[in-house]
Design a protein around this motif. Sequence first.
Motif, PDB file in Angstrom:
ATOM      1  N   PRO A 105      33.946  39.152 -37.331  1.00  0.00           N
ATOM      2  CA  PRO A 105      34.599  40.064 -38.442  1.00  0.00           C
ATOM      3  C   PRO A 105      35.541  40.680 -38.110  1.00  0.00           C
ATOM      4  CG  PRO A 105      32.505  39.474 -38.866  1.00  0.00           C
ATOM      5  CD  PRO A 105      32.976  38.623 -38.109  1.00  0.00           C
ATOM      6  N   THR A 106      36.878  42.016 -38.287  1.00  0.00           N
ATOM      7  CA  THR A 106      37.793  42.292 -37.916  1.00  0.00           C
ATOM      8  C   THR A 106      36.916  44.013 -38.115  1.00  0.00           C
ATOM      9  OG1 THR A 106      38.855  42.069 -39.361  1.00  0.00           O
ATOM     10  CG2 THR A 106      39.075  40.801 -37.427  1.00  0.00           C
ATOM     11  N   HIS A 107      35.731  44.675 -39.018  1.00  0.00           N
ATOM     12  CA  HIS A 107      36.300  45.575 -39.324  1.00  0.00           C
ATOM     13  C   HIS A 107      34.855  45.587 -40.751  1.00  0.00           C
ATOM     14  CE1 HIS A 107      39.102  43.983 -42.681  1.00  0.00           C
ATOM     15  NE2 HIS A 107      38.615  44.688 -43.491  1.00  0.00           N
ATOM     16  N   HIS A 108      34.322  47.018 -40.798  1.00  0.00           N
ATOM     17  CA  HIS A 108      32.967  46.951 -41.842  1.00  0.00           C
ATOM     18  C   HIS A 108      34.401  47.553 -43.439  1.00  0.00           C
ATOM     19  CE1 HIS A 108      29.684  46.881 -39.418  1.00  0.00           C
ATOM     20  NE2 HIS A 108      30.867  46.481 -38.140  1.00  0.00           N
ATOM     21  N   ALA A 109      33.607  47.392 -44.327  1.00  0.00           N
ATOM     22  CA  ALA A 109      33.910  47.821 -45.784  1.00  0.00           C
ATOM     23  C   ALA A 109      32.630  48.681 -46.480  1.00  0.00           C
ATOM     24  CB  ALA A 109      34.712  46.896 -46.697  1.00  0.00           C
ATOM     25  N   HIS A 110      33.110  49.324 -46.577  1.00  0.00           N
ATOM     26  CA  HIS A 110      32.206  50.466 -47.900  1.00  0.00           C
ATOM     27  C   HIS A 110      31.446  50.707 -47.356  1.00  0.00           C
ATOM     28  CE1 HIS A 110      34.106  49.646 -51.502  1.00  0.00           C
ATOM     29  NE2 HIS A 110      34.620  48.055 -51.547  1.00  0.00           N
ATOM     30  N   VAL A 111      30.842  51.518 -45.921  1.00  0.00           N
ATOM     31  CA  VAL A 111      30.630  52.027 -44.370  1.00  0.00           C
ATOM     32  C   VAL A 111      29.708  53.505 -45.486  1.00  0.00           C
ATOM     33  CG1 VAL A 111      31.522  51.152 -42.758  1.00  0.00           C
ATOM     34  CG2 VAL A 111      32.119  53.319 -43.132  1.00  0.00           C
ATOM     35  N   ARG A 112      30.307  54.091 -46.234  1.00  0.00           N
ATOM     36  CA  ARG A 112      29.220  55.004 -47.559  1.00  0.00           C
ATOM     37  C   ARG A 112      28.132  54.289 -47.958  1.00  0.00           C
ATOM     38  NH1 ARG A 112      33.494  57.130 -50.507  1.00  0.00           N
ATOM     39  NH2 ARG A 112      33.697  58.748 -49.280  1.00  0.00           N
ATOM     40  N   LEU A 124      33.824  48.391 -34.474  1.00  0.00           N
ATOM     41  CA  LEU A 124      34.812  47.717 -34.803  1.00  0.00           C
ATOM     42  C   LEU A 124      35.472  48.537 -36.125  1.00  0.00           C
ATOM     43  CD1 LEU A 124      33.558  44.463 -36.176  1.00  0.00           C
ATOM     44  CD2 LEU A 124      35.333  44.726 -34.643  1.00  0.00           C
ATOM     45  N   PRO A 125      36.381  48.997 -36.364  1.00  0.00           N
ATOM     46  CA  PRO A 125      37.249  49.925 -37.690  1.00  0.00           C
ATOM     47  C   PRO A 125      36.215  49.841 -39.226  1.00  0.00           C
ATOM     48  CG  PRO A 125      39.151  48.526 -37.155  1.00  0.00           C
ATOM     49  CD  PRO A 125      37.531  48.086 -36.476  1.00  0.00           C
ATOM     50  N   ARG A 126      35.836  51.340 -39.598  1.00  0.00           N
ATOM     51  CA  ARG A 126      34.649  51.310 -40.084  1.00  0.00           C
ATOM     52  C   ARG A 126      35.824  51.911 -41.273  1.00  0.00           C
ATOM     53  NH1 ARG A 126      31.105  49.895 -36.689  1.00  0.00           N
ATOM     54  NH2 ARG A 126      28.915  49.275 -37.440  1.00  0.00           N
ATOM     55  N   HIS A 127      35.472  51.466 -43.015  1.00  0.00           N
ATOM     56  CA  HIS A 127      36.040  52.063 -43.802  1.00  0.00           C
ATOM     57  C   HIS A 127      35.260  52.793 -44.920  1.00  0.00           C
ATOM     58  CE1 HIS A 127      40.155  50.123 -42.571  1.00  0.00           C
ATOM     59  NE2 HIS A 127      39.341  48.479 -42.282  1.00  0.00           N
TER      60      HIS A 127
END
Length: 151
Positions: A105-112, A124-127
């Motif tokens: 994996p290259t990033h995280h989504a929906h970390v909220r 990793l980047p966190r969106h």
Amino acid sequence: MTAAHTGGCRCGAVRFEASAEPHHVSYCHCGDCRRASGAPVSAFVGFMTDQVAFTGKALKMFENGSVTRSFCGVCGSPIAYVDEQLADHIYFMLGAMDRPAYFKPTHHAHVREQLPFLHMPDALPRHLNTSVPRPANLQRPDGQRPDGTQS
């Protein structure tokens, strides 16, 4: 030529093959993916649909808003999802891949929506919301808009 990436369900009744490298590999922390997978976080590998072929006759679908999730009708293993807002893309569950370690994996989504006890100490980047842009006027199956606000 890229080697084919293969995967399938637990019992072998559903198999698939992707003929190209993925365009997307990520973690998703949203509640909808959590409920669909039964896991505290999901990981997905995205391909273009014209690069994917399925075999077997056990693939079943469940539609929820713009998202259709597929699973094996025999063993129940989650396989993939498609989103009508993301034309021509399919996202396979990382665990359904035959060689899951290949897809980092290259990033995280929906970390909220990440569970407070889940700690993933990577850089990793966190969106906060989605990592894949969708049209602004459409919303996710859980009623949230792509920007994370509730409708």
